[in-house]
Design an enzyme around this catalytic site. Structure first.
Site, short mmCIF file in Angstrom:
data_model
loop_
_atom_site.label_atom_id
_atom_site.label_comp_id
_atom_site.label_asym_id
_atom_site.label_seq_id
_atom_site.Cartn_x
_atom_site.Cartn_y
_atom_site.Cartn_z
N ASP A 9 1.33 -1.03 0.28
CA ASP A 9 0.14 0.16 -0.11
C ASP A 9 1.13 1.03 -0.09
O ASP A 9 0.76 2.24 0.48
CB ASP A 9 -0.91 0.01 0.91
CG ASP A 9 0.21 -0.28 2.53
OD1 ASP A 9 -1.18 0.53 3.40
OD2 ASP A 9 0.75 -0.50 2.86
N ASP A 14 6.80 1.33 2.91
CA ASP A 14 7.02 0.50 1.94
C ASP A 14 7.58 0.74 0.86
O ASP A 14 8.62 0.23 0.18
CB ASP A 14 5.65 0.32 1.33
CG ASP A 14 3.90 0.63 2.41
OD1 ASP A 14 4.05 0.97 2.88
OD2 ASP A 14 3.78 -0.74 1.89
O1 RIB Z 1 1.16 -1.26 10.79
C1 RIB Z 1 2.53 -0.92 9.79
C2 RIB Z 1 1.80 -0.78 8.77
O2 RIB Z 1 0.24 0.09 8.61
C3 RIB Z 1 3.39 -0.84 7.79
O3 RIB Z 1 2.67 -1.36 6.68
C4 RIB Z 1 3.00 1.02 7.05
O4 RIB Z 1 3.63 1.01 5.91
C5 RIB Z 1 1.23 0.51 7.20
O5 RIB Z 1 0.92 0.13 6.18
CA CA Z 2 2.76 -0.72 4.66
#
Ligand code: RIB
Ligand code: CA
Length: 303
Positions: A9, A14
């Site tokens: 996402d 990421d």
């Molecule tokens: O809780 C952390 C996760 O949630 C990670 O993947 C961050 O990118 C968000 O998507």
């Molecule tokens: Ca993420």
């Protein structure tokens, strides 16, 4: 070469995890598939394309789910910024996404490469749940499935009870975690102990002095401000890069515990993963990780 799919996402952490994967010379990244979570699907896809371009690669990016299986999408723009990359852009890619839908692409890649495809999921599990629903035979044809999600043995980050990825789409997490597939799970608890970067680590990233290291510093500034204001701490938790480091080098995780997980789907504890440790459990929950090896893998990727 390992045949890899990254499901993401794409927001700040990421993006760093994707850089780590694309800079790793033993990965043949077959696809990056996007899912709504931190930001909406369009933004996540744009961010993934920009990150691929920044790495001078041409990995195909496929759009997946625009929202959770049953719930409406709730993003984390308050933390990652409106654009998901800390609002320090604009980060506009020239690359375009593929026409094929992500779920169909994942199914076809698994069926064309039985027991060779490895998936790392670093966002809500909506796409993965839809893959298993569309073609249940894929569950037994995957070589490995690594997931960043859940609270493990700790507490939540989006609520006291839940971690963001499992909170956004608890129904998808329930489908995937209870599909009986073997899973390596890196949860929020280990992120807080081993997967953070502090002032000293930011200074080490500054010294790398590359376009990738500068990008990773720039996009973390909004998150850093959030931590400074809310917790009075100079640190950022890099959940997805920690999961990616564990995926890149299994020796980074020094202890896994076998478990089963029950998901709470509704109410105050929505998205909570209730862990029961059992030798017969299909889920390996990372419980001890080498912080030194994580930081070394991260820094090596940003040169
Ligand atoms: O809780 C952390 C996760 O949630 C990670 O993947 C961050 O990118 C968000 O998507
Ligand atoms: Ca993420």
């Amino acid at each position: 070469m390992r045949k890899v799919i990254i499901d993401t996402d794409t927001a700040t952490d990421d993006a760093i995890a994707i850089i780590m994967a694309l800079k790793h010379n033993n990965f043949d990244v077959k696809a990056i598939t996007t899912v709504a979570g931190n930001v909406d699907l369009e933004q996540a896809t744009q961010n993934a394309l920009y990150t691929v371009e920044l790495c001078n690669k041409n990995i195909p990016v496929y759009k997946g789910s625009s929202g959770p299986i049953k719930r409406k999408l709730e993003t984390s723009k308050f933390f990652h910024g409106k654009d998901g990359l800390g609002d320090t852009g604009p980060y506009i890619p020239k690359l375009k996404e593929q026409k094929e839908n992500a779920i169909n692409k994942i199914v076809s890649l698994i069926n064309a490469n039985p027991n060779e495809i490895e998936i790392i999921a670093i966002g809500p599990l909506t796409n993965i749940a839809k893959v298993f629903d569309k073609d249940p035979s894929t569950i037994n044809k995957l070589k490995s499935l690594y997931i960043m999600g859940g609270i493990g043995e700790g507490k939540g980050n989006i609520t006291h009870h839940a971690e963001f990825n499992f909170w956004v789409d608890p129904d998808a997490a329930d489908v995937v975690l209870n599909s009986n597939i073997k899973i390596h799970l890196i949860a929020w608890d280990t992120t807080q102990i081993y997967g953070y970067i502090n002032k000293e680590n930011f200074e080490e990233l500054e010294k790398i002095n590359s376009s990738l290291s500068q990008f990773s510093i720039d996009i973390q500034q909004k998150a850093l401000q959030y931590y400074k204001i809310k917790y009075n701490e100079y640190k950022v938790d890099l959940a997805d890069p920690l999961a990616m480091a564990a995926f890149i080098d299994s020796k980074i995780v020094t202890e896994y515990k076998n478990c089963e997980i029950k998901m709470i789907l509704n109410g105050l504890k929505r998205g909570k993963d209730i862990v029961s440790f059992t030798k017969k459990g299909n889920i390996k929950l990372a419980s001890k990780i080498s912080r030194e090896k994580f930081l070394n893998t991260l820094k090596k990727s940003l040169v």
